[in-house]
Design an enzyme around this catalytic site. Structure first.
Site, PDB file in Angstrom:
ATOM      1  N   GLU A  60      -3.223  12.014   1.994  1.00 44.56           N
ATOM      2  CA  GLU A  60      -2.111  12.531   1.194  1.00 44.56           C
ATOM      3  C   GLU A  60      -2.598  13.690   0.327  1.00 44.56           C
ATOM      4  O   GLU A  60      -3.166  13.450  -0.753  1.00 44.56           O
ATOM      5  CB  GLU A  60      -1.560  11.429   0.281  1.00 44.56           C
ATOM      6  CG  GLU A  60      -1.014  10.236   1.023  1.00 44.56           C
ATOM      7  CD  GLU A  60      -0.008   9.476   0.170  1.00 44.56           C
ATOM      8  OE1 GLU A  60       1.121   9.321   0.625  1.00 44.56           O
ATOM      9  OE2 GLU A  60      -0.346   9.073  -0.964  1.00 44.56           O
ATOM     10  N   TRP A  71       7.449   2.753  -3.017  1.00 45.98           N
ATOM     11  CA  TRP A  71       8.536   2.960  -3.975  1.00 45.98           C
ATOM     12  C   TRP A  71       8.047   3.433  -5.343  1.00 45.98           C
ATOM     13  O   TRP A  71       8.833   3.794  -6.195  1.00 45.98           O
ATOM     14  CB  TRP A  71       9.350   1.654  -4.129  1.00 45.98           C
ATOM     15  CG  TRP A  71      10.343   1.451  -3.029  1.00 45.98           C
ATOM     16  CD1 TRP A  71      10.301   1.987  -1.765  1.00 45.98           C
ATOM     17  CD2 TRP A  71      11.540   0.658  -3.089  1.00 45.98           C
ATOM     18  NE1 TRP A  71      11.388   1.579  -1.036  1.00 45.98           N
ATOM     19  CE2 TRP A  71      12.161   0.760  -1.823  1.00 45.98           C
ATOM     20  CE3 TRP A  71      12.126  -0.140  -4.070  1.00 45.98           C
ATOM     21  CZ2 TRP A  71      13.364   0.096  -1.533  1.00 45.98           C
ATOM     22  CZ3 TRP A  71      13.318  -0.800  -3.787  1.00 45.98           C
ATOM     23  CH2 TRP A  71      13.929  -0.677  -2.529  1.00 45.98           C
ATOM     24  N   GLU A  95      -1.952   9.112  -7.621  1.00 41.17           N
ATOM     25  CA  GLU A  95      -1.363   8.933  -8.952  1.00 41.17           C
ATOM     26  C   GLU A  95      -2.183   7.951  -9.779  1.00 41.17           C
ATOM     27  O   GLU A  95      -2.278   8.072 -10.995  1.00 41.17           O
ATOM     28  CB  GLU A  95       0.103   8.481  -8.810  1.00 41.17           C
ATOM     29  CG  GLU A  95       0.980   9.646  -8.367  1.00 41.17           C
ATOM     30  CD  GLU A  95       2.198   9.259  -7.567  1.00 41.17           C
ATOM     31  OE1 GLU A  95       2.581   8.078  -7.553  1.00 41.17           O
ATOM     32  OE2 GLU A  95       2.782  10.175  -6.939  1.00 41.17           O
ATOM     33  N   GLY A  99       7.051   8.357   0.110  1.00 41.53           N
ATOM     34  CA  GLY A  99       7.436   8.026  -1.257  1.00 41.53           C
ATOM     35  C   GLY A  99       8.934   8.138  -1.445  1.00 41.53           C
ATOM     36  O   GLY A  99       9.705   7.253  -1.059  1.00 41.53           O
ATOM     37  N   GLY A 100       9.379   9.267  -2.005  1.00 41.27           N
ATOM     38  CA  GLY A 100      10.774   9.451  -2.382  1.00 41.27           C
ATOM     39  C   GLY A 100      11.782   9.088  -1.299  1.00 41.27           C
ATOM     40  O   GLY A 100      12.793   8.428  -1.573  1.00 41.27           O
TER      41      GLY A 100
HETATM   42  P1  PGA Z   1       6.393  11.557  -1.450  1.00 42.97           P
HETATM   43  O1  PGA Z   1       5.198  10.562  -1.888  1.00 42.97           O
HETATM   44  O2  PGA Z   1       6.805  11.161  -0.058  1.00 42.97           O
HETATM   45  O3  PGA Z   1       7.454  11.362  -2.463  1.00 42.97           O
HETATM   46  O4  PGA Z   1       5.809  12.944  -1.463  1.00 42.97           O
HETATM   47  C1  PGA Z   1       4.247  10.131  -0.964  1.00 42.97           C
HETATM   48  C2  PGA Z   1       3.253   9.223  -1.651  1.00 42.97           C
HETATM   49  O5  PGA Z   1       2.831   9.517  -2.766  1.00 42.97           O
HETATM   50  O6  PGA Z   1       2.850   8.190  -1.084  1.00 42.97           O
END
Ligand code: PGA
Length: 255
Positions: A172, A16, A104, A238-239
């Site tokens: 990723e 999240w 990130e 993620g999103g």
């Molecule tokens: P996303 O993010 O599905 O929004 O691209 C994936 C993640 O960073 O784990």
């Protein structure tokens, strides 16, 4: 993986990130309800909310098969580290997983491979499964260095003692996160095969069953294709994990 090795049980994980207030727990209840009604048990499900939602989400998930995880942990078990959270604290709240080394955090907090490895060690110490994230930038992919970069990052980010029980790898590509872009199925297959190969060289048979997730713009529309790629044992989402309506079709693709 040898012929005698059981294929890994898929893991579909929702990250999240810095999203979600208490009202978002309605999505979690909706997801748990869909899972229970489906009667399907073919994959493990995991949600990694922001730290503020860990405790209420643990309560919301009580009685459900959906596991809880943190998004990061400190390497130390306790001490003067304002704002940080120990792996032991996550375990204390009922977490079974923790994401470490997300791009990130590597980008925004300058986390190095060595720090990521120390966090994975902390996860092992606390009895958690570390989801160790790796991935190349767009420039690295365009330079034809994706595989070399990812395998080097992986080996430097994994501590000794990794097994299929205490470690999950998430590939990723940085350029695919939150952009709507994804690598081709062939590119994912090539990277995951390379990851499986270096894990085998480093950890032997234990690597055969280590789960390798793909992450980066996984959506309902591409989940079935990405999750069918060889050596892809699940997804880090993620999103699309923020809403039960968007997350459920991704879960169902491997359930
Ligand atoms: P996303 O993010 O599905 O929004 O691209 C994936 C993640 O960073 O784990």
């Amino acid at each position: 993986m040898t012929a005698a090795t059981k294929p890994p049980r898929p893991l579909i994980a929702g990250n999240w990130k810095m999203n979600g207030l208490l009202a978002a727990l309605a999505e979690v209840r909706a997801l748990a309800g869909r899972l229970a009604r489906s009667g399907k048990t073919g994959a493990d499900l995991l949600l990694c909310p922001p730290a503020t939602l860990l405790h209420p989400m643990a309560q919301a998930l009580s009685g459900s098969a959906i596991a809880l995880g943190g998004q990061d942990c400190h390497a130390e078990p306790k001490g003067a580290h304002t704002g940080d959270i120990a792996a032991e604290m996550l375990a204390d709240l009922g977490c079974r997983y923790v994401i470490v080394g997300h791009s990130e955090r590597r980008q925004n907090h300058g986390e190095t491979d060595a720090e990521v490895a120390a966090k994975a060690t902390a996860a092992q110490r606390a009895g958690l499964t570390a989801i160790v994230c790796v991935g190349e930038t767009r420039a690295e992919r365009e330079a034809g260095r994706a595989e070399a970069v990812v395998t080097a990052q992986l080996l430097a980010s994994l501590p000794a003692g990794c097994t299929d029980r205490n470690t999950v790898i998430a590939y990723e590509p940085v350029w695919a996160i939150g952009t709507g872009l994804t690598p081709t199925a062939a590119d994912v297959a090539a990277l995951h095969a390379a990851i499986r190969r270096v894990l085998g060289q480093r950890f032997g048979a234990a690597a055969g069953c280590m789960r390798l997730l793909y992450g980066g713009s996984v959506k309902a529309g591409n989940a079935a294709e990405l999750l069918a790629v060889a050596n892809v044992d699940g997804a880090l989402v993620g999103g699309a994990s923020l809403s039960a309506t968007e997350f459920w079709p991704i879960v169902e693709a491997r359930l």
